[in-house]
Design a protein around this motif. Structure first.
Motif, PDB file in Angstrom:
ATOM      1  N   MET A  43       0.809  -1.171   0.000  1.00  0.00           N
ATOM      2  CA  MET A  43       0.000   0.000   0.000  1.00  0.00           C
ATOM      3  C   MET A  43       0.864   1.251   0.000  1.00  0.00           C
ATOM      4  O   MET A  43       0.494   2.240  -0.643  1.00  0.00           O
ATOM      5  CB  MET A  43      -0.891  -0.025   1.212  1.00  0.00           C
ATOM      6  N   ALA A  44       1.978   1.229   0.626  1.00  0.00           N
ATOM      7  CA  ALA A  44       2.905   2.350   0.633  1.00  0.00           C
ATOM      8  C   ALA A  44       3.426   2.595  -0.768  1.00  0.00           C
ATOM      9  O   ALA A  44       3.614   3.740  -1.181  1.00  0.00           O
ATOM     10  CB  ALA A  44       4.057   2.077   1.592  1.00  0.00           C
ATOM     11  N   THR A  45       3.640   1.507  -1.511  1.00  0.00           N
ATOM     12  CA  THR A  45       4.143   1.653  -2.877  1.00  0.00           C
ATOM     13  C   THR A  45       3.073   2.290  -3.755  1.00  0.00           C
ATOM     14  O   THR A  45       3.388   3.121  -4.615  1.00  0.00           O
ATOM     15  CB  THR A  45       4.509   0.258  -3.429  1.00  0.00           C
ATOM     16  N   ASP A  46       1.828   1.899  -3.539  1.00  0.00           N
ATOM     17  CA  ASP A  46       0.742   2.496  -4.320  1.00  0.00           C
ATOM     18  C   ASP A  46       0.594   3.988  -4.014  1.00  0.00           C
ATOM     19  O   ASP A  46       0.330   4.794  -4.920  1.00  0.00           O
ATOM     20  CB  ASP A  46      -0.586   1.795  -4.008  1.00  0.00           C
ATOM     21  N   MET A  47       0.782   4.341  -2.760  1.00  0.00           N
ATOM     22  CA  MET A  47       0.674   5.742  -2.349  1.00  0.00           C
ATOM     23  C   MET A  47       1.795   6.566  -2.970  1.00  0.00           C
ATOM     24  O   MET A  47       1.565   7.678  -3.449  1.00  0.00           O
ATOM     25  CB  MET A  47       0.726   5.838  -0.826  1.00  0.00           C
ATOM     26  N   ILE A  48       2.988   6.040  -3.013  1.00  0.00           N
ATOM     27  CA  ILE A  48       4.136   6.728  -3.604  1.00  0.00           C
ATOM     28  C   ILE A  48       3.901   6.896  -5.108  1.00  0.00           C
ATOM     29  O   ILE A  48       4.174   7.954  -5.679  1.00  0.00           O
ATOM     30  CB  ILE A  48       5.434   5.958  -3.322  1.00  0.00           C
ATOM     31  N   ALA A  49       3.371   5.857  -5.760  1.00  0.00           N
ATOM     32  CA  ALA A  49       3.102   5.929  -7.192  1.00  0.00           C
ATOM     33  C   ALA A  49       2.016   6.968  -7.479  1.00  0.00           C
ATOM     34  O   ALA A  49       2.096   7.719  -8.464  1.00  0.00           O
ATOM     35  CB  ALA A  49       2.687   4.565  -7.723  1.00  0.00           C
ATOM     36  N   LEU A  50       1.000   7.013  -6.616  1.00  0.00           N
ATOM     37  CA  LEU A  50      -0.083   7.975  -6.778  1.00  0.00           C
ATOM     38  C   LEU A  50       0.431   9.408  -6.590  1.00  0.00           C
ATOM     39  O   LEU A  50       0.084  10.305  -7.363  1.00  0.00           O
ATOM     40  CB  LEU A  50      -1.200   7.662  -5.780  1.00  0.00           C
ATOM     41  N   ILE A  51       1.249   9.621  -5.592  1.00  0.00           N
ATOM     42  CA  ILE A  51       1.826  10.952  -5.338  1.00  0.00           C
ATOM     43  C   ILE A  51       2.733  11.346  -6.509  1.00  0.00           C
ATOM     44  O   ILE A  51       2.709  12.482  -6.988  1.00  0.00           O
ATOM     45  CB  ILE A  51       2.577  10.986  -3.997  1.00  0.00           C
ATOM     46  N   SER A  52       3.529  10.412  -6.994  1.00  0.00           N
ATOM     47  CA  SER A  52       4.417  10.686  -8.134  1.00  0.00           C
ATOM     48  C   SER A  52       3.613  11.040  -9.381  1.00  0.00           C
ATOM     49  O   SER A  52       3.977  11.946 -10.136  1.00  0.00           O
ATOM     50  CB  SER A  52       5.301   9.473  -8.425  1.00  0.00           C
TER      51      SER A  52
END
Length: 135
Positions: free
Chosen positions: A1-10
């Motif tokens: 989920m942290a990876t998805d959040m980072i991808a979304l922010i990026s």
């Protein structure tokens, strides 16, 4: 989920950067258009000023030529008036020349008056006829 959040922010940052880039393109295009319009207006004003200046010089030269011709015609009238008495046959020719000179002087005066700006008080010319015996 942290990876998805980072991808979304990026992805959000990338979209924001893309939007900023498009905004800069539109602003630069508007600035370039305004600059071109301003340059065209300046060129038109400069062109008009040079045409007006050239026409004004022609106008001044025309008035000077007519005034010089008027002064010469008036001088001829003064010389003719001071020429004294002649024989009867000669007097007819002198009167005819005098009438022609008066007509020419009146035409020159009208040409000068026509070119003056009569809206300005200092440009008004008196409406008296051409005098022969004046100084």
């Amino acid at each position: 989920m942290a990876t998805d959040m980072i991808a979304l922010i990026s992805a959000g940052i990338a979209l924001l950067a893309a939007g900023g880039a498009w905004g800069a393109v539109f602003v630069n295009r508007r600035n370039a258009t305004d600059t071109i319009k301003t340059q065209v207006n300046i060129g038109a004003r400069n062109s008009r000023a040079s045409v007006v200046s050239a026409n004004r010089q022609k106008w001044i030269a025309s008035i000077r030529a007519d005034v010089a011709d008027f002064i010469a015609t008036r001088q001829q009238l003064l010389l003719l008036a001071g020429s004294g008495s002649f024989q009867k046959a000669g007097m007819d020719a002198l009167h005819a020349e005098e009438r022609m000179l008066h007509k020419h002087a009146a035409m020159l005066r009208a040409r000068v008056e026509m070119r003056l700006n009569l809206e300005k008080e200092e440009d008004h010319v008196s409406r008296t006829p051409v005098e022969v015996s004046g100084s």
